[in-house]
Design an enzyme around this catalytic site. Structure first.
Site, PDB file in Angstrom:
ATOM      1  N   PHE A 129       0.832  -1.048  -0.054  1.00 28.63           N
ATOM      2  CA  PHE A 129      -0.080  -0.006   0.104  1.00 28.63           C
ATOM      3  C   PHE A 129       0.896   1.237   0.093  1.00 28.63           C
ATOM      4  O   PHE A 129       1.921   1.319   0.659  1.00 28.63           O
ATOM      5  CB  PHE A 129      -0.848   0.094   1.269  1.00 28.63           C
ATOM      6  CG  PHE A 129      -2.038   0.939   1.326  1.00 28.63           C
ATOM      7  CD1 PHE A 129      -3.307   0.538   0.584  1.00 28.63           C
ATOM      8  CD2 PHE A 129      -1.902   2.232   1.700  1.00 28.63           C
ATOM      9  CE1 PHE A 129      -4.311   1.351   0.712  1.00 28.63           C
ATOM     10  CE2 PHE A 129      -2.878   3.290   1.613  1.00 28.63           C
ATOM     11  CZ  PHE A 129      -4.182   2.628   1.125  1.00 28.63           C
ATOM     12  N   HIS A 159       1.280  -6.520   6.378  1.00 26.62           N
ATOM     13  CA  HIS A 159       0.376  -6.570   5.195  1.00 26.62           C
ATOM     14  C   HIS A 159       1.110  -7.055   3.793  1.00 26.62           C
ATOM     15  O   HIS A 159       0.540  -6.770   2.774  1.00 26.62           O
ATOM     16  CB  HIS A 159      -0.245  -5.071   5.256  1.00 26.62           C
ATOM     17  CG  HIS A 159      -1.089  -4.906   6.226  1.00 26.62           C
ATOM     18  ND1 HIS A 159      -2.322  -5.292   6.949  1.00 26.62           N
ATOM     19  CD2 HIS A 159      -0.529  -4.113   7.601  1.00 26.62           C
ATOM     20  CE1 HIS A 159      -2.679  -4.606   8.031  1.00 26.62           C
ATOM     21  NE2 HIS A 159      -1.523  -4.164   8.501  1.00 26.62           N
ATOM     22  N   HIS A 202      -1.875 -12.158   3.791  1.00 27.14           N
ATOM     23  CA  HIS A 202      -1.907 -11.863   5.213  1.00 27.14           C
ATOM     24  C   HIS A 202      -3.408 -11.794   5.910  1.00 27.14           C
ATOM     25  O   HIS A 202      -4.307 -11.724   5.055  1.00 27.14           O
ATOM     26  CB  HIS A 202      -1.293 -10.340   5.438  1.00 27.14           C
ATOM     27  CG  HIS A 202      -1.900  -9.405   4.895  1.00 27.14           C
ATOM     28  ND1 HIS A 202      -1.814  -8.899   3.744  1.00 27.14           N
ATOM     29  CD2 HIS A 202      -3.024  -8.429   5.301  1.00 27.14           C
ATOM     30  CE1 HIS A 202      -2.454  -7.923   3.268  1.00 27.14           C
ATOM     31  NE2 HIS A 202      -3.268  -7.660   4.435  1.00 27.14           N
ATOM     32  N   ASP A 228      -5.658  -9.746   8.693  1.00 24.10           N
ATOM     33  CA  ASP A 228      -5.716  -8.675   9.365  1.00 24.10           C
ATOM     34  C   ASP A 228      -6.097  -8.964  10.804  1.00 24.10           C
ATOM     35  O   ASP A 228      -7.033  -9.799  10.879  1.00 24.10           O
ATOM     36  CB  ASP A 228      -6.622  -7.817   8.846  1.00 24.10           C
ATOM     37  CG  ASP A 228      -6.313  -6.842   7.594  1.00 24.10           C
ATOM     38  OD1 ASP A 228      -5.149  -6.864   7.268  1.00 24.10           O
ATOM     39  OD2 ASP A 228      -7.114  -6.287   6.785  1.00 24.10           O
ATOM     40  N   HIS A 239      -5.968  -3.906  13.450  1.00 27.62           N
ATOM     41  CA  HIS A 239      -5.962  -2.906  12.191  1.00 27.62           C
ATOM     42  C   HIS A 239      -6.896  -1.961  11.889  1.00 27.62           C
ATOM     43  O   HIS A 239      -6.912  -0.959  11.448  1.00 27.62           O
ATOM     44  CB  HIS A 239      -5.927  -4.063  11.283  1.00 27.62           C
ATOM     45  CG  HIS A 239      -5.613  -3.230   9.644  1.00 27.62           C
ATOM     46  ND1 HIS A 239      -4.546  -2.427   9.420  1.00 27.62           N
ATOM     47  CD2 HIS A 239      -6.062  -3.315   8.616  1.00 27.62           C
ATOM     48  CE1 HIS A 239      -4.519  -2.235   8.292  1.00 27.62           C
ATOM     49  NE2 HIS A 239      -5.425  -2.544   7.514  1.00 27.62           N
ATOM     50  N   HIS A 278     -14.446  -3.302   6.501  1.00 28.46           N
ATOM     51  CA  HIS A 278     -13.718  -3.763   7.414  1.00 28.46           C
ATOM     52  C   HIS A 278     -14.474  -3.410   8.773  1.00 28.46           C
ATOM     53  O   HIS A 278     -14.371  -4.172   9.643  1.00 28.46           O
ATOM     54  CB  HIS A 278     -12.153  -2.796   7.722  1.00 28.46           C
ATOM     55  CG  HIS A 278     -11.259  -3.579   6.817  1.00 28.46           C
ATOM     56  ND1 HIS A 278     -10.897  -3.085   5.549  1.00 28.46           N
ATOM     57  CD2 HIS A 278     -10.303  -4.260   7.219  1.00 28.46           C
ATOM     58  CE1 HIS A 278      -9.814  -3.571   5.148  1.00 28.46           C
ATOM     59  NE2 HIS A 278      -9.445  -4.431   5.731  1.00 28.46           N
ATOM     60  N   GLU A 295      -5.983 -11.039   2.902  1.00 32.24           N
ATOM     61  CA  GLU A 295      -6.043 -10.476   1.706  1.00 32.24           C
ATOM     62  C   GLU A 295      -4.605 -10.550   0.792  1.00 32.24           C
ATOM     63  O   GLU A 295      -3.858 -11.417   1.581  1.00 32.24           O
ATOM     64  CB  GLU A 295      -6.091  -8.877   2.116  1.00 32.24           C
ATOM     65  CG  GLU A 295      -7.387  -8.314   2.971  1.00 32.24           C
ATOM     66  CD  GLU A 295      -7.125  -7.073   3.602  1.00 32.24           C
ATOM     67  OE1 GLU A 295      -8.121  -6.314   3.715  1.00 32.24           O
ATOM     68  OE2 GLU A 295      -5.995  -6.934   3.917  1.00 32.24           O
TER      69      GLU A 295
END
Length: 208
Positions: free
Chosen positions: A18, A48, A52, A54, A58, A160, A172
């Site tokens: 990201f 991440h 991974h 979460d 997070h 989320h 993800e």
């Protein structure tokens, strides 16, 4: 032996992250040579990077770290559903064909070929109503082959927040390029990182 599908993308210095997140890097702190019998490295990465899980931490300031999350959701019967080319959001109609007799874990494939050399700023994500529908059907874990279950530009993280309210777990950045639609056994255990907001997983599917 039962067939395995490795659904974890390779993790290396070029793995996309990201924008602004910590990329993977590795340094050697010891190398095999005179007086040293081993290679030892030090790695730095966001939890991440790559496939991974979460943690609630997070997306919830009071949420549990990944090391405190029960592992039951991350192993067991699973369905892979194809919603390739669905557009920006996986909506209920995109998975309607695969809803009968759902197991407790659902992974959705949105890419024909998952981008492994760049971060997809237009990544497909889950519509929150799709997450709610799956929760209503008894699903305890959802996963996707994009980098997030919410659009990259989202500031409200509606999907989320839906998994927070409904108590779901999430995977993800899965690599589902070669996985046919159907039912499998999922094994994708996070590390016991006691203060972390996520954990890398070595995710695999095993034929039933």
């Amino acid at each position: 032996m039962k067939k395995l599908w490795d659904i974890s993308p390779p993790v290396h210095a070029g793995s996309p992250v990201f924008p602004g997140d910590t990329a993977y890097s590795q340094q050697w702190v010891a190398r095999i040579g005179p007086g040293c019998p081993v290679n030892v490295s030090a790695i730095t990465l966001s939890p991440h990077v790559g496939a991974h899980a979460d943690a609630p931490l997070h997306y919830d300031p009071e949420g549990a770290a990944i090391g405190a999350v029960d592992l039951q959701a991350f192993i067991g019967p699973c369905r892979v559903v194809h919603a390739i080319g669905c557009g920006p959001l996986v909506r209920p109609e995109h998975i309607a064909h695969a809803m009968d007799g759902l197991p407790p874990r659902v992974l959705v494939r949105v890419y024909e070929r998952m981008p492994q050399d760049r971060f997809d700023t237009a990544l497909p994500a889950f519509a929150p109503e799709t997450v709610a529908l799956l929760a209503d059907r008894g699903v305890v874990l959802i996963g996707i082959d994009s980098a997030s279950i919410d659009p990259a530009e989202s500031k409200t993280l509606d999907s989320h927040q839906t998994i927070r309210r409904r108590g779901l777990r999430v995977l993800e950045n899965l690599l589902l390029d070669d996985v046919p639609e159907g039912d499998y056994e999922l094994i994708a255990l996070p590390l016991k990182l006691t203060t972390a907001d996520a954990s890398p997983v070595r995710a695999v599917l095993r034929e039933l």
